[in-house]
Enzyme design. Structure first.
Site, mmCIF file in Angstrom:
data_model
loop_
_atom_site.group_PDB
_atom_site.id
_atom_site.type_symbol
_atom_site.label_atom_id
_atom_site.label_comp_id
_atom_site.label_asym_id
_atom_site.label_seq_id
_atom_site.Cartn_x
_atom_site.Cartn_y
_atom_site.Cartn_z
ATOM 1 N N ASP A 9 0.814 -1.218 0.000
ATOM 2 C CA ASP A 9 0.000 0.000 0.000
ATOM 3 C C ASP A 9 0.851 1.272 0.000
ATOM 4 O O ASP A 9 0.377 2.350 0.391
ATOM 5 C CB ASP A 9 -0.959 0.002 1.206
ATOM 6 C CG ASP A 9 -2.041 -1.065 1.083
ATOM 7 O OD1 ASP A 9 -2.421 -1.390 -0.064
ATOM 8 O OD2 ASP A 9 -2.496 -1.586 2.116
ATOM 9 N N LYS A 60 -11.926 -4.887 -3.750
ATOM 10 C CA LYS A 60 -13.194 -5.162 -3.042
ATOM 11 C C LYS A 60 -14.370 -4.785 -3.929
ATOM 12 O O LYS A 60 -15.251 -3.990 -3.555
ATOM 13 C CB LYS A 60 -13.249 -4.432 -1.710
ATOM 14 C CG LYS A 60 -12.119 -4.857 -0.759
ATOM 15 C CD LYS A 60 -12.238 -4.215 0.596
ATOM 16 C CE LYS A 60 -11.037 -4.550 1.462
ATOM 17 N NZ LYS A 60 -9.780 -3.906 1.009
ATOM 18 N N PRO A 168 -6.008 -10.863 6.523
ATOM 19 C CA PRO A 168 -5.331 -9.614 6.864
ATOM 20 C C PRO A 168 -5.512 -9.277 8.340
ATOM 21 O O PRO A 168 -6.385 -9.819 9.013
ATOM 22 C CB PRO A 168 -6.056 -8.583 5.990
ATOM 23 C CG PRO A 168 -7.430 -9.134 5.796
ATOM 24 C CD PRO A 168 -7.367 -10.633 6.004
ATOM 25 N N GLY A 171 0.033 -7.767 12.457
ATOM 26 C CA GLY A 171 0.994 -6.664 12.587
ATOM 27 C C GLY A 171 0.311 -5.385 13.013
ATOM 28 O O GLY A 171 -0.151 -5.261 14.156
ATOM 29 N N GLY A 190 0.810 -5.751 5.644
ATOM 30 C CA GLY A 190 1.129 -4.503 4.971
ATOM 31 C C GLY A 190 2.147 -3.681 5.726
ATOM 32 O O GLY A 190 3.362 -3.865 5.586
#
Ligand code: NUP
Length: 214
Positions: A9, A60, A168, A171, A190
């Site tokens: 990203d 999405k 996802p 982190g 990410g």
């Protein structure tokens, strides 16, 4: 086997390519979404195909079937090998993405439940379960389910069986790779990689966790 998927990203081409190249030896796929594509264009996919890693488009997609089909065609023409769509628009909308993906030898994943705190507000109460069932009914390849709520992902695993779960939330969002590895087919990471001082070392550390669990 749990793969490591980099959520790329970054919003400049130069950073994206530098980070992808550094992380490449330790990752199994790259996921690209609106931040990078809106900044640098869909052609960024073509700049990353040389890494020989699957490229997943996280748009999405959530429209009527005809528009979903048109979007998916653009995605695969740009060099992506996978697409993420939403399930709530209904099975026919999901099917439109699945058909384009499979015609191109690619994969289609459907968001079943989101990883952020607000993701529990509407997806829970049976919606995520219904979306997971839609994945079975439409022949999609798997779901996106939260690493931040392993207990929910475990429930969704019972519905989708051996279809894939990409997860996802590891982190930066607080999810623990150790808690989810083994249950899912891929963790999506990410910021914990692309914002690290040493993205290669960060990716290597996640890869080591997954190797120990695999
Ligand atoms: O439920 C979802 N949660 C989520 O974070 C579905 C997603 N597709 N994502 C994406 O995964 C999100 O848009 C971002 O690209 C990535 C997680 O990034 P990070 O929180 O590890 O930085």
């Amino acid at each position: 086997m749990t793969d490591l998927i980099l959520a790329l990203d970054s919003t400049t081409r130069i950073d994206a390519i530098r980070i992808a190249q550094a992380a490449a030896p330790y990752i199994d796929a790259i996921k690209i979404g609106y931040p990078l594509v809106l900044a640098e264009g869909l052609g960024i996919a073509g700049s990353l195909t040389g890494l020989n890693l699957p490229l997943i488009a996280d748009f999405k997609v959530a429209d009527i079937p005809n528009t979903n089909q048109l979007i998916a065609q653009q995605v695969f023409a740009a060099g992506f090998s996978g697409i993420i769509c939403h399930g709530f628009p209904g099975p026919d909308s999901v099917e439109a993405c699945v058909q384009v993906a499979h015609a191109q030898g690619g994969e289609c994943y459907v968001v079943a439940e989101m990883s952020h705190p607000g993701g529990a507000a509407f997806f829970q109460g049976g919606i995520a379960e219904k979306i997971a069932q839609t994945v079975i009914d439409t022949g999609a390849d798997g779901i996106i389910a939260p690493a931040t709520r392993p207990e929910r992902t475990r429930i969704l695993r019972e519905i989708i069986g051996t279809k894939k779960i990409l997860s996802p939330g590891v982190g930066a969002q607080g999810g623990d790779a150790n808690a989810i590895a083994g249950l899912v087919d891929g963790i999506i990471v990410g910021r914990a990689i692309y914002e690290a001082d040493d993205p290669a070392a960060a990716a290597a550390a996640y890869s080591d966790i997954l190797k120990r669990k695999n």
